[in-house]
Design a protein around this motif. Structure first.
Motif, mmCIF file in Angstrom:
data_model
loop_
_atom_site.group_PDB
_atom_site.id
_atom_site.type_symbol
_atom_site.label_atom_id
_atom_site.label_comp_id
_atom_site.label_asym_id
_atom_site.label_seq_id
_atom_site.Cartn_x
_atom_site.Cartn_y
_atom_site.Cartn_z
ATOM 1 N N GLN A 162 -35.934 11.755 30.069
ATOM 2 C CA GLN A 162 -36.583 12.462 29.738
ATOM 3 C C GLN A 162 -38.451 12.714 30.538
ATOM 4 O O GLN A 162 -38.843 13.803 30.370
ATOM 5 N N HIS A 190 -29.896 5.198 30.417
ATOM 6 C CA HIS A 190 -30.335 5.887 28.975
ATOM 7 C C HIS A 190 -29.539 7.309 28.763
ATOM 8 O O HIS A 190 -30.184 8.050 28.563
ATOM 9 N N TRP A 191 -28.504 6.496 28.534
ATOM 10 C CA TRP A 191 -27.229 8.044 27.722
ATOM 11 C C TRP A 191 -26.893 8.639 28.716
ATOM 12 O O TRP A 191 -25.790 9.269 28.100
ATOM 13 N N ASN A 195 -29.443 1.672 26.706
ATOM 14 C CA ASN A 195 -30.418 2.128 25.050
ATOM 15 C C ASN A 195 -29.705 2.804 24.279
ATOM 16 O O ASN A 195 -28.749 3.906 24.700
ATOM 17 N N GLU A 196 -29.452 2.136 23.642
ATOM 18 C CA GLU A 196 -29.013 2.401 21.881
ATOM 19 C C GLU A 196 -27.521 3.363 21.986
ATOM 20 O O GLU A 196 -27.731 4.470 21.334
ATOM 21 N N LEU A 202 -30.558 0.494 18.078
ATOM 22 C CA LEU A 202 -31.413 1.447 17.337
ATOM 23 C C LEU A 202 -31.224 1.256 16.164
ATOM 24 O O LEU A 202 -29.770 0.587 15.473
ATOM 25 N N TYR A 227 -37.212 4.087 14.474
ATOM 26 C CA TYR A 227 -37.864 5.542 13.646
ATOM 27 C C TYR A 227 -37.667 5.223 12.485
ATOM 28 O O TYR A 227 -37.933 6.785 11.582
ATOM 29 N N TRP A 286 -38.803 13.597 10.129
ATOM 30 C CA TRP A 286 -38.496 11.999 9.690
ATOM 31 C C TRP A 286 -39.006 11.260 9.325
ATOM 32 O O TRP A 286 -40.351 11.350 9.173
ATOM 33 N N GLU A 317 -38.899 0.690 21.182
ATOM 34 C CA GLU A 317 -39.334 1.639 21.064
ATOM 35 C C GLU A 317 -39.948 2.316 19.268
ATOM 36 O O GLU A 317 -38.726 1.237 18.178
ATOM 37 N N TRP A 367 -43.087 4.440 22.097
ATOM 38 C CA TRP A 367 -42.593 5.821 22.799
ATOM 39 C C TRP A 367 -43.782 7.012 21.955
ATOM 40 O O TRP A 367 -43.323 7.212 21.405
ATOM 41 N N GLU A 408 -36.569 16.379 24.693
ATOM 42 C CA GLU A 408 -36.044 14.943 23.521
ATOM 43 C C GLU A 408 -34.538 16.088 23.377
ATOM 44 O O GLU A 408 -34.605 16.108 22.545
ATOM 45 N N TRP A 409 -33.962 15.986 24.383
ATOM 46 C CA TRP A 409 -32.640 16.082 24.403
ATOM 47 C C TRP A 409 -31.621 16.826 23.814
ATOM 48 O O TRP A 409 -32.798 18.100 24.495
HETATM 49 C C1 BGC Z 1 -34.300 7.214 22.108
HETATM 50 C C2 BGC Z 1 -35.304 8.146 22.825
HETATM 51 C C3 BGC Z 1 -35.604 9.628 21.987
HETATM 52 C C4 BGC Z 1 -36.272 8.894 20.977
HETATM 53 C C5 BGC Z 1 -37.196 9.520 19.897
HETATM 54 C C6 BGC Z 1 -34.710 7.389 20.373
HETATM 55 O O1 BGC Z 1 -33.966 7.043 20.160
HETATM 56 O O2 BGC Z 1 -34.157 6.066 23.121
HETATM 57 O O3 BGC Z 1 -34.608 8.862 24.049
HETATM 58 O O4 BGC Z 1 -36.256 10.569 22.551
HETATM 59 O O5 BGC Z 1 -36.131 7.766 19.902
HETATM 60 O O6 BGC Z 1 -36.186 10.507 19.596
#
Ligand code: BGC
Length: 584
Positions: free
Chosen positions: A200, A303-304, A347-348, A404, A449, A473, A498, A536, A543-544
């Motif tokens: 990222q 991380h993905w 990661n998650e 997560l 989150y 969100w 995060e 974060w 952002e993916w």
């Molecule tokens: C991820 C990040 C992502 C962030 C916000 C997290 O769950 O690890 O890569 O940018 O969420 O969506």
């Protein structure tokens, strides 16, 4: 594991990296802090005059503007690795130059057992398999130095130790000032940081994601949403591949004592079985640059994103995943492990598997419950094997993964169906991976989150959404408290790896941080062992599948020049980290 010699024995990694790095360290930690504090003071003074302050009266710090910018020369190094190669099937080792690395890295410089030096022959091979990793410079000192507290407020604390006991926060240190302005302090040695990921922010990566982003079908979809499809291609990201020192300096501006960063597997093993020596060296420089600034390093191995060769062979559901990942972990242990304080293997994993194999949002865009389950099982195996391998080499290592963790509750508590569905979601989403791996974690890494108020029919989640982020969100700070309380039952230290908000105008971020920390503090007071908080994120980043639209950064990033500019909330977070306390 069979070892072979690298094809080109002339490759030599012995460089005076350490000295160079010292020279490049234009701004020492102290200078940076002074500089940042002066900026804040100046801005505070001018804002006081103009009476334009928006923050609540109890807050002690005002928004800042980027009045001055620190110009860093962009490295001429290219972001894409095309450097010399080692054969991964033979594994690698990198020779060290005396004095060219930190003490920890010195210990790790000799590769793990079974890994033969492939750089130069005839060099002495140290048996380091029993050496312990020193955890010095974990940032604890940094927090101590930089957290002047009122004597009345801080009770004596025990000295942070190097062992795992150190993970237990000293609750005697936590106190509240009962006043109209309440000040809540965190345990001494608490880790304050920002969280980032390689893909990222680095730029110039080539992997399954970078290929997928440009695929025709995906592009067509993107073009339905925007006239500017470039916004959805990662490309140069934040150019952190070249600006990592600047990023660490920003972390010092924020008074952070820690930094979460990632290693991009596809960089170090772009071609199957071939290690890219230049890229390994790059990550060594990155980690050493962080350590030299006194930052505790929290390092994510995955991380993905996947190397494209592995994605072609099945990616997360490949039978080869474990073997190939372990080969990568072995290399990281041997070449970089000495500078890693906390390991985040994955990661998650749950969201990665879900979006790849159920929601079809991410590559490889499949829909199959069997594949989803297979991916999760594979990832759990990978985590467990990594845990063992890292501990075999570094018995005192701190290894975990990031989960997560949503706050899931029934929308109607009196409705049995809502309660049942909420319980199922919670066990499938929050607990499944942790339950599988709990004996192989030294700490629980969690990101927070989401709040999900569950109903028993589609769409299954119905939130009040009184306040939302730019991603839509719900902002629900109390959720982090509940999640921490739930995780406490595992009796492991918890790191908030995060927590953050997409908020381009920075309208909510300061309050978001404070409100979440207030809830974290509440959990700590109730005995939950929380060891750190990583926001974060440091920068607006990629952002993916949402591209560059969402702005998660404490610092804005100019998409053309990559210049970083602090948002007002950066000063608020800096104050919190400096004081190891939050005024609420
Ligand atoms: C991820 C990040 C992502 C962030 C916000 C997290 O769950 O690890 O890569 O940018 O969420 O969506």
């Amino acid at each position: 594991m069979a070892l072979r010699k690298m094809e080109d024995p002339s490759i030599n990694l012995k460089e005076n990296d350490g000295e160079e790095l010292d020279e490049k360290l234009l701004h020492s930690k102290d200078e940076h802090r002074k500089h940042f504090e002066e900026r804040i003071k100046r801005i505070e003074a001018s804002e006081k005059n103009s009476q334009q302050e928006e923050v609540r009266p109890t807050e002690t710090i005002n928004p800042i503007n980027k009045e001055e910018k620190v110009v860093h020369e962009q490295s001429t190094e290219k972001a894409e690795g095309s450097g010399e190669m080692l054969n991964a099937s033979t594994e690698t080792s990198v020779e060290k130059e005396p004095g060219d690395r930190s003490e920890d890295a010195e210990k790790a410089a000799t590769p793990v057992e079974n890994i033969t030096s492939v750089i130069e022959t005839g060099k002495e091979k140290k048996d380091i398999t029993k050496e312990k990793k020193s955890m010095s410079g974990t940032g604890t000192e940094c927090a101590k130095e930089e957290s002047p507290k009122q004597a009345s407020e801080v009770l004596p604390t025990k000295q942070a130790t190097e062992d795992k006991n150190n993970l237990q926060p000293n609750l005697s240190n936590i106190s509240q000032v009962p006043n109209s302005t309440r000040k809540i302090t965190f345990p001494e040695g608490f880790l304050w940081g920002v969280s980032t990921s390689a893909y990222q922010i680095e730029g110039g990566n080539e992997n399954d994601w970078s290929i997928w982003e440009k695929e025709g079908r995906r592009m067509l979809k993107v073009m339905e949403r925007t006239k500017n499809p470039e916004e959805f291609i990662c490309g140069q990201a934040c150019d952190s591949y070249n600006r990592y020192e600047e990023d660490f300096d920003l972390a010092l501006e924020l008074n952070n004592n820690s930094f979460r960063l990632g290693i991009e597997w596809s960089r170090v093993e772009k071609n199957k079985g071939i290690w890219n020596v230049d890229e390994i060296k790059h990550y060594r420089n990155v980690l050493r640059a962080a350590k030299k600034r006194g930052l505790t390093t929290v390092v994510t191995l995955w991380h993905w994103t996947l190397p494209s060769w592995l994605a072609r062979e099945g990616g997360l559901i490949s039978k080869q995943l474990e073997e190939k990942f372990m080969r990568y972990v072995e290399m990281v242990i041997g070449e970089l492990g000495g500078d890693i304080d906390y390991w985040v293997t994955l990661n998650e994993p749950m969201i990665a598997a879900l979006n790849a194999y159920i929601s079809k949002r991410w590559p490889p865009n499949k829909k199959s419950i069997l594949k989803y389950r297979k991916a999760i099982k594979n990832l759990a195996k990978v985590h467990k094997a990594s845990y063992k391998m890292i501990h075999d080499r570094f018995p005192d290592a701190r290894v975990g993964f990031s989960n997560l963790t949503n706050f899931i509750e029934p929308k109607h508590k009196w409705l049995i169906t809502d309660r049942i569905v909420a319980a199922i979601f919670e066990s499938m989403w929050n607990k499944w991976f942790i339950n599988k791996t709990i004996d192989q974690v030294d700490y629980i890494g969690m990101s927070y989150y989401f709040h999900d108020r569950v109903i028993s029919y589609p769409p299954f989640v119905k939130n009040d959404n009184n306040e939302t982020t730019d991603m839509g969100w719900e902002i629900y700070p109390a959720g982090i408290y509940h999640v921490l309380k739930q995780l406490a039952k595992y009796k492991k230290p918890i790191m908030i790896i995060e927590n953050g908000i997409a908020d381009a105008e920075d309208k909510h971020r300061s309050k978001f941080i404070k409100d979440h920390l207030e809830n974290v503090h509440k959990a700590i007071l109730e005995g939950v062992e929380v060891i750190g908080y990583f926001h974060w994120s440091l920068l607006d980043n990629f952002e993916w599948d949402s591209g560059y639209g969402p702005k998660f950064g404490l610092y804005k990033v100019d998409r053309k020049t990559f210049e970083r500019t602090p948002r007002p909330s950066a000063a608020v977070y800096a104050q919190i980290c400096k004081e190891n306390a939050v005024e609420i």
